[in-house]
Design a protein around this motif. Sequence first.
Motif, PDB file in Angstrom:
ATOM      1  N   THR A  89       0.806  -1.216   0.000  1.00 21.32           N
ATOM      2  CA  THR A  89       0.000   0.000   0.000  1.00 21.32           C
ATOM      3  C   THR A  89       0.841   1.268   0.000  1.00 21.32           C
ATOM      4  O   THR A  89       0.302   2.364  -0.083  1.00 21.32           O
ATOM      5  N   ALA A  90       2.159   1.141   0.102  1.00 27.95           N
ATOM      6  CA  ALA A  90       2.994   2.328   0.310  1.00 27.95           C
ATOM      7  C   ALA A  90       2.956   3.283  -0.872  1.00 27.95           C
ATOM      8  O   ALA A  90       2.924   4.491  -0.710  1.00 27.95           O
ATOM      9  N   VAL A  91       2.949   2.741  -2.082  1.00 24.20           N
ATOM     10  CA  VAL A  91       3.113   3.616  -3.226  1.00 24.20           C
ATOM     11  C   VAL A  91       2.699   2.880  -4.499  1.00 24.20           C
ATOM     12  O   VAL A  91       2.671   1.643  -4.538  1.00 24.20           O
ATOM     13  N   ASP A  92       2.354   3.646  -5.529  1.00 26.26           N
ATOM     14  CA  ASP A  92       2.075   3.058  -6.838  1.00 26.26           C
ATOM     15  C   ASP A  92       3.414   2.617  -7.447  1.00 26.26           C
ATOM     16  O   ASP A  92       4.278   3.437  -7.731  1.00 26.26           O
ATOM     17  N   THR A  93       3.564   1.304  -7.637  1.00 24.73           N
ATOM     18  CA  THR A  93       4.855   0.780  -8.081  1.00 24.73           C
ATOM     19  C   THR A  93       5.268   1.349  -9.435  1.00 24.73           C
ATOM     20  O   THR A  93       6.447   1.608  -9.672  1.00 24.73           O
ATOM     21  N   ALA A  94       4.278   1.561 -10.322  1.00 29.13           N
ATOM     22  CA  ALA A  94       4.616   2.087 -11.651  1.00 29.13           C
ATOM     23  C   ALA A  94       5.267   3.467 -11.533  1.00 29.13           C
ATOM     24  O   ALA A  94       6.238   3.771 -12.223  1.00 29.13           O
ATOM     25  N   ALA A  95       4.733   4.292 -10.626  1.00 34.73           N
ATOM     26  CA  ALA A  95       5.302   5.633 -10.435  1.00 34.73           C
ATOM     27  C   ALA A  95       6.708   5.535  -9.849  1.00 34.73           C
ATOM     28  O   ALA A  95       7.602   6.308 -10.218  1.00 34.73           O
ATOM     29  N   LEU A  96       6.898   4.574  -8.985  1.00 34.83           N
ATOM     30  CA  LEU A  96       8.217   4.405  -8.368  1.00 34.83           C
ATOM     31  C   LEU A  96       9.245   3.964  -9.412  1.00 34.83           C
ATOM     32  O   LEU A  96      10.360   4.496  -9.478  1.00 34.83           O
ATOM     33  N   ILE A  97       8.848   2.992 -10.240  1.00 34.74           N
ATOM     34  CA  ILE A  97       9.770   2.471 -11.261  1.00 34.74           C
ATOM     35  C   ILE A  97      10.155   3.568 -12.251  1.00 34.74           C
ATOM     36  O   ILE A  97      11.267   3.581 -12.782  1.00 34.74           O
ATOM     37  N   ALA A  98       9.232   4.522 -12.459  1.00 34.16           N
ATOM     38  CA  ALA A  98       9.481   5.560 -13.464  1.00 34.16           C
ATOM     39  C   ALA A  98      10.571   6.551 -13.054  1.00 34.16           C
ATOM     40  O   ALA A  98      11.056   7.325 -13.881  1.00 34.16           O
ATOM     41  N   LEU A  99      10.981   6.544 -11.785  1.00 30.61           N
ATOM     42  CA  LEU A  99      12.057   7.458 -11.380  1.00 30.61           C
ATOM     43  C   LEU A  99      13.383   7.016 -12.032  1.00 30.61           C
ATOM     44  O   LEU A  99      13.568   5.830 -12.337  1.00 30.61           O
ATOM     45  N   PRO A 100      14.303   7.936 -12.245  1.00 30.12           N
ATOM     46  CA  PRO A 100      15.520   7.629 -13.042  1.00 30.12           C
ATOM     47  C   PRO A 100      16.578   6.844 -12.253  1.00 30.12           C
ATOM     48  O   PRO A 100      17.636   7.373 -11.923  1.00 30.12           O
ATOM     49  N   TRP A 101      16.284   5.599 -11.965  1.00 31.80           N
ATOM     50  CA  TRP A 101      17.166   4.812 -11.099  1.00 31.80           C
ATOM     51  C   TRP A 101      18.510   4.506 -11.743  1.00 31.80           C
ATOM     52  O   TRP A 101      19.449   4.099 -11.053  1.00 31.80           O
ATOM     53  N   ASP A 102      18.625   4.647 -13.082  1.00 32.17           N
ATOM     54  CA  ASP A 102      19.910   4.356 -13.728  1.00 32.17           C
ATOM     55  C   ASP A 102      20.845   5.577 -13.738  1.00 32.17           C
ATOM     56  O   ASP A 102      21.894   5.558 -14.375  1.00 32.17           O
ATOM     57  N   VAL A 103      20.426   6.619 -13.019  1.00 33.57           N
ATOM     58  CA  VAL A 103      21.254   7.830 -12.913  1.00 33.57           C
ATOM     59  C   VAL A 103      21.686   7.979 -11.455  1.00 33.57           C
ATOM     60  O   VAL A 103      20.861   7.821 -10.551  1.00 33.57           O
ATOM     61  N   PRO A 104      22.978   8.282 -11.205  1.00 32.16           N
ATOM     62  CA  PRO A 104      23.385   8.534  -9.814  1.00 32.16           C
ATOM     63  C   PRO A 104      22.509   9.635  -9.210  1.00 32.16           C
ATOM     64  O   PRO A 104      22.201  10.628  -9.890  1.00 32.16           O
ATOM     65  N   PRO A 157      17.842  14.651 -12.783  1.00 27.88           N
ATOM     66  CA  PRO A 157      17.398  15.893 -13.435  1.00 27.88           C
ATOM     67  C   PRO A 157      16.458  16.691 -12.542  1.00 27.88           C
ATOM     68  O   PRO A 157      15.741  16.120 -11.709  1.00 27.88           O
ATOM     69  N   GLU A 158      16.499  18.003 -12.728  1.00 23.21           N
ATOM     70  CA  GLU A 158      15.648  18.868 -11.901  1.00 23.21           C
ATOM     71  C   GLU A 158      14.180  18.500 -11.999  1.00 23.21           C
ATOM     72  O   GLU A 158      13.427  18.654 -11.047  1.00 23.21           O
ATOM     73  N   SER A 159      13.777  17.975 -13.186  1.00 22.76           N
ATOM     74  CA  SER A 159      12.362  17.649 -13.380  1.00 22.76           C
ATOM     75  C   SER A 159      11.885  16.583 -12.387  1.00 22.76           C
ATOM     76  O   SER A 159      10.704  16.511 -12.063  1.00 22.76           O
ATOM     77  N   ALA A 160      12.801  15.751 -11.878  1.00 25.74           N
ATOM     78  CA  ALA A 160      12.405  14.693 -10.943  1.00 25.74           C
ATOM     79  C   ALA A 160      12.453  15.169  -9.497  1.00 25.74           C
ATOM     80  O   ALA A 160      11.955  14.490  -8.604  1.00 25.74           O
ATOM     81  N   LEU A 161      13.066  16.328  -9.289  1.00 32.33           N
ATOM     82  CA  LEU A 161      13.344  16.747  -7.908  1.00 32.33           C
ATOM     83  C   LEU A 161      12.327  17.751  -7.382  1.00 32.33           C
ATOM     84  O   LEU A 161      11.851  18.613  -8.112  1.00 32.33           O
ATOM     85  N   ALA A 162      12.019  17.619  -6.099  1.00 36.37           N
ATOM     86  CA  ALA A 162      11.173  18.595  -5.423  1.00 36.37           C
ATOM     87  C   ALA A 162      12.037  19.691  -4.820  1.00 36.37           C
ATOM     88  O   ALA A 162      11.609  20.817  -4.656  1.00 36.37           O
TER      89      ALA A 162
END
Lengths: 221, 425
Positions: B14-29, B34-39
């Motif tokens: 229930t913690a989070v929508d897995t699809a949204a989590l996977i969409a984060l740029p995990w292959d980037v340190p 990118p700023e677009s992913a950051l709050a």
Amino acid sequence: MASVELRGITVQYPSARTPALDGLDLWAQDGRFTVVTGVLRSGKSTLLRVVAGQEPPDAGRVLIGGVDVTEVPAHDRDAVIVFQNYALYPHMDVQENMSFALRVAGVPPAERQARVREAARLLDLEEQLDWTPERLTGPQRQQVALARAVVRRPAVLLMDDPLTTLPPALKDHTAELIRSLARTLDVTTLYATAEPGPVIPVADRLLRLDSGQLREDTAVS
Amino acid sequence: MTPRSGLDITTSGTAVDTAALIALPWDVPLAEWPESALAALPRGLSRHVVRFAHLEGAVVAVKETTEFSARREYQLLRRLERLDVPCVEPVAVVAGRIDPDGEPLPTVLVTRHLRFSLPYRAVFSRRLHRDTLTRLIDALALLLVELHLSGFYWGDVSLSNTLFRRDAGAFAAYLVDAETGELHPSLSRGQREHDLELARVNVAGELMDLMSGGLVEGDVDPVATSQLIIDAYRRLWEELTADMSFRPGERWRVEERIRRLNSLGFDVEEYAIRTTRDGSELVLQPKVVDPGHHQRRLLGLTGLDVQENQARRLLRDIDEYRAVNHPEMDEHEAAHRWLTEVFEPVALSIPANLSSKLEPAEVMHQLLEHRWYLSENQSRSVPLDEALESYLQTVLPHRRDEDAVVLHPTTTMLKAVELPSENYD
């Protein structure tokens, strides 16, 4: 003399089925680097807390430098656990970051300054003493964090797996710093870890704990 | 973004929508996201790389660490969550990351940012007042007592490792960093004392740092002030756990003790009574005490889930409302009527552009304080509607947005994150 001797130490945590330390006898020689290894819950951290005076044993005696300190409170013992807090304070310069715990302990300013200079020399931080932490590199910040323990000038230095939570790059650097300090400082060191590899080169003895008992005692050449 | 093979995500159902989590740029340190992913972009002195990212309209903290540490902290936070201990919500561990060249990247721990929570350096705008400092220390002492009652040894107690939520004039503290913690069935005196010593040294260091930055008002002795946390802790621990002796004819003292603990915000779930050896006295020992007495009572009466002191304040208002308007009603009926006639109209009257200032329960508390202030000034009983209009015009607009203030513990950067408007619907 600051050897550490434990005689028949037992620590039974409330609600635990078995004792964390079970009649443990141990002797760590003055000025030597002793590694205490074992799996999770083998009693390593409890052992350090007992030596530091932070965990009163249910049975047994603790001797530092041949003196029975079992009833001596932690703040009056000459044994310091290296805290796992590596956070540096952004508004204080390196010198203040190194010495704030001495100020908390009531050490006079002149004495604080002398100890800071000595630790800075040992850890190659003399040029950075008036810098704020944001100017330091990652490895230099680790040097300051370790210097916090060195300035205390304890007779016994207790390290509770200081590498375990570090990212790989800092882990190698910090292991090298610890090895270097061990060779330079004439201080009895007890180093608890599940992974003794990085400090084996400077270890004098390797002790293995299991279920709160000493299972192996090996001299490291 | 397509996830690379080998990505290993651990998350609760229930913690989070897995699809949204996977969409984060995990292959980037993480440091190069990118700023677009950051709050927000914390810069600073942490030994870990930490970033705040957008995830499903919320803000999450993402920390790069070792796989062992990430999994350990994730499991620990989940266990604390199940024990109802105030702490950040663990969302996921993401391991097996590799960059486009096939090089491995560090494992990350993802936690959800606690809405309307503030790092200690963000509870004041320019300088920390002495009374605010005292309230922060009291909140940290209470958190430490709660953690220790749950068998949690923290290992790195500090203001920096804590988040604070406003709580009707006080603060409620939440544990942020469990990296050095251990959960046991219960703690020994030595384990508790070690945490207290860490608290004393770390809080003193944090105060010295604020003073170096000119951020504390007036003369504050950092060492003496850090001792206050020990004093507050010991007072509360003694109240909650100490034995109490009484004579067989004084059974009312059991009730008195329980009421006293209730007034401190704790329920006594279990207690033991034994006789002394000579049988002349009985000894009461609380065995299981549970924080949140007023929270649970308000939740049962109204369904509102708020902080402990907010609950205490709102319960008092419900009592007054009932006494003045509906003395014939029972408590549940009056509470329901108060909810629909008082609380909900106030919550709904907060304009959308002001909704990120404070939580509705905190607005209600401040509104009641504002009404009292107006009434005293004007020597008349100011109606709530009138006080509300005044509060919305003269007080709330001037407050800082506190919905998503993020500040990495070891940085000096502070930023209120803009959230999508649907987040407040």
